[in-house]
Design an enzyme around this catalytic site. Sequence first.
Site, mmCIF file in Angstrom:
data_model
loop_
_atom_site.group_PDB
_atom_site.id
_atom_site.type_symbol
_atom_site.label_atom_id
_atom_site.label_comp_id
_atom_site.label_asym_id
_atom_site.label_seq_id
_atom_site.Cartn_x
_atom_site.Cartn_y
_atom_site.Cartn_z
ATOM 1 N N LYS A 146 0.829 -1.214 0.000
ATOM 2 C CA LYS A 146 0.000 0.000 0.000
ATOM 3 C C LYS A 146 0.855 1.252 0.000
ATOM 4 C CE LYS A 146 -4.458 -1.510 1.651
ATOM 5 N NZ LYS A 146 -5.479 -1.361 2.676
ATOM 6 N N LYS B 199 -3.905 -10.651 -7.268
ATOM 7 C CA LYS B 199 -5.190 -10.748 -6.557
ATOM 8 C C LYS B 199 -6.230 -9.797 -7.158
ATOM 9 C CE LYS B 199 -6.020 -8.516 -2.793
ATOM 10 N NZ LYS B 199 -6.071 -7.895 -1.464
ATOM 11 N N LYS C 13 -10.453 -4.398 -5.298
ATOM 12 C CA LYS C 13 -11.497 -3.389 -5.495
ATOM 13 C C LYS C 13 -10.916 -2.082 -6.001
ATOM 14 C CE LYS C 13 -11.464 -2.450 -0.498
ATOM 15 N NZ LYS C 13 -10.511 -3.433 -0.032
HETATM 16 P P1 TYM Z 1 -10.614 -5.924 2.839
HETATM 17 O O1 TYM Z 1 -11.677 -4.877 3.004
HETATM 18 O O2 TYM Z 1 -9.478 -5.632 1.952
HETATM 19 O O3 TYM Z 1 -11.269 -7.266 2.351
HETATM 20 C C1 TYM Z 1 -12.336 -7.861 3.061
HETATM 21 C C2 TYM Z 1 -12.177 -9.363 3.055
HETATM 22 O O4 TYM Z 1 -12.189 -9.871 1.733
HETATM 23 C C3 TYM Z 1 -11.054 -10.689 1.510
HETATM 24 N N1 TYM Z 1 -10.621 -10.514 0.105
HETATM 25 C C4 TYM Z 1 -10.462 -11.509 -0.764
HETATM 26 N N2 TYM Z 1 -10.636 -12.834 -0.645
HETATM 27 C C5 TYM Z 1 -10.378 -13.588 -1.739
HETATM 28 N N3 TYM Z 1 -9.965 -13.085 -2.929
HETATM 29 C C6 TYM Z 1 -9.774 -11.758 -3.091
HETATM 30 N N4 TYM Z 1 -9.382 -11.278 -4.258
HETATM 31 C C7 TYM Z 1 -10.034 -10.909 -1.974
HETATM 32 N N5 TYM Z 1 -9.970 -9.568 -1.780
HETATM 33 C C8 TYM Z 1 -10.327 -9.340 -0.502
HETATM 34 C C9 TYM Z 1 -10.020 -10.202 2.508
HETATM 35 O O5 TYM Z 1 -9.070 -11.195 2.804
HETATM 36 C C10 TYM Z 1 -10.875 -9.837 3.694
HETATM 37 O O6 TYM Z 1 -11.146 -10.970 4.493
HETATM 38 N N6 TYM Z 1 -7.902 -5.613 6.988
HETATM 39 C C11 TYM Z 1 -9.136 -6.096 6.469
HETATM 40 C C12 TYM Z 1 -10.362 -5.551 7.155
HETATM 41 C C13 TYM Z 1 -10.408 -5.730 8.634
HETATM 42 C C14 TYM Z 1 -10.665 -6.939 9.323
HETATM 43 C C15 TYM Z 1 -10.664 -6.600 10.696
HETATM 44 C C16 TYM Z 1 -10.872 -8.261 8.915
HETATM 45 C C17 TYM Z 1 -10.283 -4.746 9.563
HETATM 46 N N7 TYM Z 1 -10.454 -5.276 10.798
HETATM 47 C C18 TYM Z 1 -10.875 -7.567 11.670
HETATM 48 C C19 TYM Z 1 -11.068 -9.214 9.899
HETATM 49 C C20 TYM Z 1 -11.074 -8.876 11.267
HETATM 50 C C21 TYM Z 1 -9.218 -5.692 5.003
HETATM 51 O O7 TYM Z 1 -8.608 -4.767 4.567
HETATM 52 O O8 TYM Z 1 -10.101 -6.398 4.286
#
Ligand code: TYM
Length: 345
Positions: A128, A210, A213
């Site tokens: 990032k 990957k 979004k």
């Molecule tokens: P974020 O918002 O980037 O993504 C949310 C969830 O989606 C999963 N994900 C994917 N899984 C499979 N293939 C993909 N291409 C893909 N893109 C995203 C991510 O692994 C995630 O589970 N840091 C976290 C948010 C967060 C969080 C937490 C998660 C903040 N606090 C506490 C769990 C517990 C994040 O940025 O997810």
Amino acid sequence: MKATVGILPPMEEAKTTRKVILSGMQPTNDLTIGQYCGALRNWVDLQHEYDSLFCVVDLHAITVRQEPAKLRRRTLDVAAMYIAAGIDPAVSTLFVQSHVPEHTQLSWILTCLTGFGECSRMTQFKDKSAMHADNVNVGLFTYPILMAADILIYNADLVPVGEDQRQHLELTRNLAERFNFHYSPTFTVPEPFIPKVGAKIMSLQEPEKKMSKSDPNERATIFMVDTDDAIRSKVKRAVTDSGTDIVYDEKRAGVANLMTLYSITTGKTTAEIEKEFSGLGYAEFKEAVGEAIVAFLGPVRQRYTELRADEDALRATLRQGAEAARERARKVLRKVYKKTGFVEF
Ligand code: TYM
């Protein structure tokens, strides 16, 4: 319990012995099919078995510059999408992270237990900061500590996430153990729940990367709110390889990725898919994948549109969720403050 929008009763009443899960997503854009496959669909499946909390992590979102009006709208969009995809607010506690200030309060204490080197090693921080070189803020650096606080403040046992969150979970576990060691046993050391299939959905344009979004190439990502035509067109143009047969081979990342999406949206196994397309080519396969995703996402989008149209109800659901979450978070934080040595207020 209030009847309009159901939530779990407070802990004392519930006396739940079920294990706790917590997870969240950032409202930085519309949700993608990758996020659904890696995380959201597992939340939906696990919510009946576990005492479940799901949040929209708006505090995390501002580690990258956000337009306030957009952030506000997207936070509600994401919450509506959770429900549209199958999160039942009568079963799970659904809330917005910034509505529960205990997360940030715990985060500070954990920050003082985290080594500078630990945060520097986080691959998401490195990625990032390269992507947002003009805004490498300290929040981006301490991001995983706030994530650890999100999880530990509810003593979550299990955290359903995609593969890219594994390293953050490892840090969370270390911080829980460190606090428990320095003070006394307080936090549950959580386990990640990463699915065997769909933990890393790949970009449709660069299948070795990957699906994201924030990919500037719109064709690379299927959003949950994409129209049927957009989905069909993106799948049709998905990058594959020069092969011809439809067999699962991780080295052929493009085809393997489409097979994963087909498997998740139809429930078919890899063997069934290989059999179904034996003797057929990429064109027929891609058409079937596109139609399967359209058939799967259509009803979700429809529910989403209905839910999003009633913003008052959505806000009421989130308010009740935050109240329930705060009640729990407050108790844990009180204990943590006491153990840390803060004079009781
Ligand atoms: P974020 O918002 O980037 O993504 C949310 C969830 O989606 C999963 N994900 C994917 N899984 C499979 N293939 C993909 N291409 C893909 N893109 C995203 C991510 O692994 C995630 O589970 N840091 C976290 C948010 C967060 C969080 C937490 C998660 C903040 N606090 C506490 C769990 C517990 C994040 O940025 O997810």
